[in-house]
Structures are given as structure tokens and as C-alpha cells.
Scaffold this motif. Structure first.
Motif, PDB file in Angstrom:
ATOM      1  N   TYR A 190      41.615  38.052  40.260  1.00 54.20           N
ATOM      2  CA  TYR A 190      40.984  37.171  39.173  1.00 54.20           C
ATOM      3  C   TYR A 190      41.648  37.069  37.738  1.00 54.20           C
ATOM      4  N   GLY A 191      42.471  38.135  37.345  1.00 48.37           N
ATOM      5  CA  GLY A 191      42.791  38.239  36.011  1.00 48.37           C
ATOM      6  C   GLY A 191      44.185  37.296  36.147  1.00 48.37           C
ATOM      7  N   ARG A 192      44.689  36.606  36.937  1.00 47.32           N
ATOM      8  CA  ARG A 192      45.670  35.852  36.721  1.00 47.32           C
ATOM      9  C   ARG A 192      45.061  34.436  37.153  1.00 47.32           C
ATOM     10  N   SER A 193      45.616  33.333  36.366  1.00 43.22           N
ATOM     11  CA  SER A 193      45.298  31.982  36.435  1.00 43.22           C
ATOM     12  C   SER A 193      45.395  31.605  37.822  1.00 43.22           C
ATOM     13  N   HIS A 194      46.598  31.927  38.203  1.00 50.87           N
ATOM     14  CA  HIS A 194      47.338  31.145  39.747  1.00 50.87           C
ATOM     15  C   HIS A 194      46.673  31.795  41.020  1.00 50.87           C
ATOM     16  N   THR A 195      46.057  32.715  40.753  1.00 53.31           N
ATOM     17  CA  THR A 195      45.139  33.516  41.850  1.00 53.31           C
ATOM     18  C   THR A 195      43.616  33.739  41.807  1.00 53.31           C
ATOM     19  N   HIS A 196      43.339  33.148  40.503  1.00 52.81           N
ATOM     20  CA  HIS A 196      41.854  33.421  40.203  1.00 52.81           C
ATOM     21  C   HIS A 196      40.702  32.842  41.238  1.00 52.81           C
ATOM     22  N   GLU A 197      40.947  31.938  42.002  1.00 51.10           N
ATOM     23  CA  GLU A 197      40.136  31.729  42.992  1.00 51.10           C
ATOM     24  C   GLU A 197      40.001  32.509  44.183  1.00 51.10           C
ATOM     25  N   ILE A 198      41.290  33.209  44.698  1.00 48.96           N
ATOM     26  CA  ILE A 198      41.585  34.170  45.653  1.00 48.96           C
ATOM     27  C   ILE A 198      40.900  35.303  45.108  1.00 48.96           C
ATOM     28  N   GLY A 199      40.948  35.756  43.961  1.00 53.92           N
ATOM     29  CA  GLY A 199      40.159  36.858  43.851  1.00 53.92           C
ATOM     30  C   GLY A 199      38.566  36.670  43.682  1.00 53.92           C
ATOM     31  N   VAL A 200      38.013  35.510  43.416  1.00 51.15           N
ATOM     32  CA  VAL A 200      36.658  35.316  43.731  1.00 51.15           C
ATOM     33  C   VAL A 200      36.319  35.586  45.009  1.00 51.15           C
ATOM     34  N   ARG A 201      37.092  35.007  46.096  1.00 45.32           N
ATOM     35  CA  ARG A 201      36.849  35.006  47.495  1.00 45.32           C
ATOM     36  C   ARG A 201      37.028  36.435  47.916  1.00 45.32           C
ATOM     37  N   VAL A 202      38.123  37.110  47.481  1.00 46.31           N
ATOM     38  CA  VAL A 202      38.157  38.826  47.778  1.00 46.31           C
ATOM     39  C   VAL A 202      36.874  39.486  47.195  1.00 46.31           C
ATOM     40  N   ALA A 203      36.264  39.149  46.117  1.00 48.26           N
ATOM     41  CA  ALA A 203      35.173  39.811  45.670  1.00 48.26           C
ATOM     42  C   ALA A 203      34.009  39.459  46.416  1.00 48.26           C
ATOM     43  N   ALA A 204      34.021  38.366  47.078  1.00 46.43           N
ATOM     44  CA  ALA A 204      32.718  38.158  47.962  1.00 46.43           C
ATOM     45  C   ALA A 204      32.765  38.950  49.112  1.00 46.43           C
ATOM     46  N   THR A 205      33.830  39.848  49.372  1.00 44.16           N
ATOM     47  CA  THR A 205      33.626  40.676  50.545  1.00 44.16           C
ATOM     48  C   THR A 205      33.358  42.114  49.939  1.00 44.16           C
ATOM     49  N   CYS A 206      32.992  42.229  48.622  1.00 45.65           N
ATOM     50  CA  CYS A 206      32.844  43.568  48.338  1.00 45.65           C
ATOM     51  C   CYS A 206      31.194  43.650  47.726  1.00 45.65           C
ATOM     52  N   ASP A 207      30.785  44.848  47.716  1.00 42.86           N
ATOM     53  CA  ASP A 207      29.282  45.009  47.209  1.00 42.86           C
ATOM     54  C   ASP A 207      29.655  45.049  45.564  1.00 42.86           C
ATOM     55  N   GLY A 208      28.353  44.588  45.234  1.00 43.28           N
ATOM     56  CA  GLY A 208      28.288  44.624  43.806  1.00 43.28           C
ATOM     57  C   GLY A 208      28.330  45.798  42.755  1.00 43.28           C
ATOM     58  N   ALA A 209      27.814  46.910  43.539  1.00 44.50           N
ATOM     59  CA  ALA A 209      28.123  48.338  42.670  1.00 44.50           C
ATOM     60  C   ALA A 209      29.409  48.693  42.815  1.00 44.50           C
ATOM     61  N   ILE A 210      30.167  48.315  43.838  1.00 39.05           N
ATOM     62  CA  ILE A 210      31.684  48.667  43.835  1.00 39.05           C
ATOM     63  C   ILE A 210      32.313  48.031  42.867  1.00 39.05           C
ATOM     64  N   LEU A 211      32.363  46.572  42.581  1.00 31.80           N
ATOM     65  CA  LEU A 211      32.667  45.764  41.642  1.00 31.80           C
ATOM     66  C   LEU A 211      32.205  46.397  40.130  1.00 31.80           C
ATOM     67  N   ARG A 212      31.367  46.497  40.109  1.00 31.83           N
ATOM     68  CA  ARG A 212      30.814  47.133  38.696  1.00 31.83           C
ATOM     69  C   ARG A 212      31.382  48.381  38.541  1.00 31.83           C
ATOM     70  N   ARG A 213      31.604  49.404  39.357  1.00 25.53           N
ATOM     71  CA  ARG A 213      32.056  50.604  39.124  1.00 25.53           C
ATOM     72  C   ARG A 213      33.546  50.573  39.061  1.00 25.53           C
ATOM     73  N   THR A 214      34.302  49.613  39.484  1.00 28.23           N
ATOM     74  CA  THR A 214      35.633  49.402  39.599  1.00 28.23           C
ATOM     75  C   THR A 214      36.125  48.654  38.155  1.00 28.23           C
ATOM     76  N   ALA A 215      35.067  47.658  37.628  1.00 25.88           N
ATOM     77  CA  ALA A 215      35.712  46.866  36.725  1.00 25.88           C
ATOM     78  C   ALA A 215      34.630  46.812  35.545  1.00 25.88           C
ATOM     79  N   GLY A 216      33.613  47.343  35.656  1.00 27.83           N
ATOM     80  CA  GLY A 216      32.423  47.237  34.614  1.00 27.83           C
ATOM     81  C   GLY A 216      31.869  45.739  34.426  1.00 27.83           C
ATOM     82  N   LEU A 217      31.777  45.208  33.244  1.00 21.06           N
ATOM     83  CA  LEU A 217      31.370  44.010  33.062  1.00 21.06           C
ATOM     84  C   LEU A 217      32.201  42.984  33.682  1.00 21.06           C
ATOM     85  N   VAL A 218      33.301  42.964  33.824  1.00 22.51           N
ATOM     86  CA  VAL A 218      34.165  42.064  34.443  1.00 22.51           C
ATOM     87  C   VAL A 218      33.862  42.088  36.050  1.00 22.51           C
TER      88      VAL A 218
END
Length: 117
Positions: A54-82
Motif C-alpha cells: 500500500y505504501g508504494r504507488s505502483h502496488t497501492h491497489e494490490i495492498g488494498v486487496r491483500v488487506a481485504a484478506t486480513c482482520d481489522g485488529a491485525i491490521l491495526r496492531r501491525t500499522a496503527g492508524l495506517v
């Protein structure tokens, strides 16, 4: 439980959490193949990967798709507000970032004015 540092998309020193070959296959993969690749990656690693992509402009969309496979709590624990923002973005239809986009009909001229005195 492992004790890991929170990730930040602003830290260019953070390495990708999976091998570069796997990232390459993921980038080129169709939806079914991408799901198969992601199924073999633990969720905590997928969350780190989502932030990294997600942090790279050329893979931004793929990052969003990968995030869709994750639980919100894990994403928050991994990267806080991001991670929280990434979770929210992954639960709605993808909209490409508009930074750098020009309004329709706008032109850039490097030759100056077309009127002559």
C-alpha cells in the motif's frame, strides 16, 4: 505471541515481509491465483505485506486487496492508524488515488503563450 515493531509506510528501510519472487507472482496474478498465493501466507505476514504494498504507488491497489484478506485488529496492531485506514479502504470499492491527476480539459504548455504581440 511475537513482539514486532509497528510498521509505517513512511519508513523506506522496512523490508518486504515475503520473498521478492512471491511479490512478483502476486503482482502478475489473476484473482484466483492471488488468492492461492495469499492462502499460504500467515495472516500477520499478510497484514505486513498489505502495508508494504500500500505504501508504494505502483502496488497501492494490490495492498488494498491483500488487506481485504486480513482482520481489522491485525491490521491495526501491525500499522496503527495506517492499518485502520487500510482496513477501511479494503472494505469498500477500490478508488485509485487522485494525487497528481489533472482535471479533464486542462493543458500544460511549455512553450508559453500562443498569442503573439
Amino acid at each position: 505471541m511475537t513482539n514486532t515493531q509497528p510498521l509505517s509506510i513512511d519508513d523506506p528501510a522496512v523490508d518486504c515481509p515475503i520473498p521478492p519472487e512471491t511479490v512478483g507472482r502476486l503482482i502478475k496474478a489473476d484473482a484466483d491465483t492471488a488468492s492461492y498465493i495469499l492462502d499460504g501466507i500467515p495472516e500477520a505476514t499478510r497484514a505486513r505485506l498489505a502495508v508494504w504494498l500500500y505504501g508504494r504507488s505502483h502496488t497501492h491497489e494490490i495492498g488494498v486487496r491483500v488487506a481485504a484478506t486480513c482482520d481489522g485488529a491485525i491490521l491495526r496492531r501491525t500499522a496503527g492508524l495506517v492499518g485502520n485506514a487500510l482496513y477501511d479502504a479494503s472494505r469498500r470499492p477500490y478508488k485509485a488515488p487522485s494525487h497528481g491527476a489533472r482535471p479533464a480539459g486542462s493543458r500544460i504548455s511549455l512553450g508559453g503563450s500562443s498569442r503573439r504581440a
